[in-house]
Design a protein around this motif. Structure first.
Motif, PDB file in Angstrom:
ATOM      1  N   ALA A 100       0.819  -1.216   0.000  1.00 36.96           N
ATOM      2  CA  ALA A 100       0.000   0.000   0.000  1.00 36.96           C
ATOM      3  C   ALA A 100       0.852   1.265   0.000  1.00 36.96           C
TER       4      ALA A 100
ATOM      5  N   ARG B  92       0.883   3.445  -3.052  1.00 32.93           N
ATOM      6  CA  ARG B  92      -0.206   4.374  -3.363  1.00 32.93           C
ATOM      7  C   ARG B  92       0.048   5.782  -2.822  1.00 32.93           C
TER       8      ARG B  92
ATOM      9  N   TYR C 114      -0.327   9.264  -4.659  1.00 32.89           N
ATOM     10  CA  TYR C 114      -1.667   9.670  -5.086  1.00 32.89           C
ATOM     11  C   TYR C 114      -2.511  10.223  -3.944  1.00 32.89           C
ATOM     12  N   LYS C 115      -1.920  10.337  -2.735  1.00 37.51           N
ATOM     13  CA  LYS C 115      -2.712  10.688  -1.562  1.00 37.51           C
ATOM     14  C   LYS C 115      -2.310  12.047  -0.993  1.00 37.51           C
TER      15      LYS C 115
ATOM     16  N   ASP D 156      -6.453   4.557   2.942  1.00 39.22           N
ATOM     17  CA  ASP D 156      -6.717   3.835   1.702  1.00 39.22           C
ATOM     18  C   ASP D 156      -8.217   3.804   1.419  1.00 39.22           C
TER      19      ASP D 156
ATOM     20  N   ASP E 117      -7.786   1.939  -3.842  1.00 39.01           N
ATOM     21  CA  ASP E 117      -6.430   1.619  -3.380  1.00 39.01           C
ATOM     22  C   ASP E 117      -6.334   0.156  -2.967  1.00 39.01           C
ATOM     23  N   ARG E 118      -7.307  -0.304  -2.213  1.00 36.57           N
ATOM     24  CA  ARG E 118      -7.274  -1.688  -1.729  1.00 36.57           C
ATOM     25  C   ARG E 118      -7.342  -2.684  -2.885  1.00 36.57           C
TER      26      ARG E 118
END
Length: 272
Positions: A98, A101, A104-105, A111, A115-116
């Protein structure tokens, strides 16, 4: 997305370790960097994923200098699997993947469902979807390698930069990884010690020696007995793989390295 490296020079503590390097990877191409230990392969790759700043020259991502991009924007385009890989993460496999990701946050954002799903899909790509709840620190070297590759996939980059990704993997997982990289057709820069793997996977090879590119071209153009002797100091024959038709290198394991190099140079001179 295309990568261009132009007249790259990198120095450490006043010593130049890479100089005058020009190479490129076209959109969707898998490009291999091969060469002896200490030839500069990892140094070149580190400039692409911004771990090192060049002394001179530049790395262009679709025509833009990668050093001029904001870190989060660069991370959306380029994901790396470096040789320096942490082994002490007190995180689960799912949590490590994770991390891909993050670009992108917003800060401290959790999440979401998308995302998951990306994390689980990335784990499935490397055959680790059944291990999501395990502690990363409890994994074997090969399992960690696959999890870190899944983290790079979760980043959904345009460019993958992989430094010896088959290290620690058994034969089955090496074959699966190379097949996966061949199938995804994402722009990939990859350093490999295994020349037969490089011949099978890569569209183009750049051979480094002494911090410079000494040969570039398709595997069949580059991996000749003369080059293998001169650059790697080994005696070898190059033939066709009986199953795939790719170049297949058969090494003479009985010839001492110095003898092989001297013999290869004599043969190269005699053929001219």
């Amino acid at each position: 997305m295309r990568i261009d490296i132009e007249d790259l020079q990198v120095s450490y503590a006043g010593r130049t370790v890479v100089s005058g390097v020009h190479l490129m990877a076209a959109d969707g191409e898998t490009v291999g960097l091969v060469g002896p230990n200490g030839s500069g392969k990892s140094t070149v790759l580190r400039t692409v994923y911004r771990h090192l700043r060049p002394t001179a020259g530049r790395v262009l991502l679709a025509g833009s200098d990668i050093r001029e991009l904001a870190p989060d924007r660069a991370a959306r385009h380029v994901a790396a699997l470096p040789q320096e890989r942490g082994s002490d993460f007190e995180l689960t496999v799912r949590e490590v993947v994770a991390m891909g990701r993050t670009p992108y946050k917003r800060a401290f954002a959790g999440d979401d469902r998308a995302d998951r799903e990306i994390v689980l899909r990335s784990l499935a790509q490397v055959g680790m979807d059944g291990q999501a709840g395990r502690r990363f620190s409890a994994l074997s070297g090969g399992e960690r390698q696959r999890v870190l590759l899944a983290r790079a996939f979760a980043q959904q980059p345009d460019v993958l930069v992989l430094d010896e990704p088959t290290n620690h993997l058994d034969i089955r997982h090496q074959v699966e990884l190379l097949t996966l990289l061949r199938d995804i057709r994402r722009t990939t820069l990859i350093a490999l010690h295994d020349l037969n793997a490089a011949a099978s996977l890569c569209d183009r090879l750049h051979v480094l020696a002494g911090g410079a590119v000494v040969a570039s071209g398709t595997p069949r153009e580059v991996l000749t007995p003369e080059l293998l002797s001169e650059v790697f100091g080994v005696r070898a024959a190059v033939t066709d793989h009986p199953l795939t038709g790719d170049p297949l290198i058969a090494f003479d394991h009985r010839a001492p390295a110095a003898e092989a190099g001297d013999r290869g140079q004599r043969e190269a001179v005699a053929s001219k």
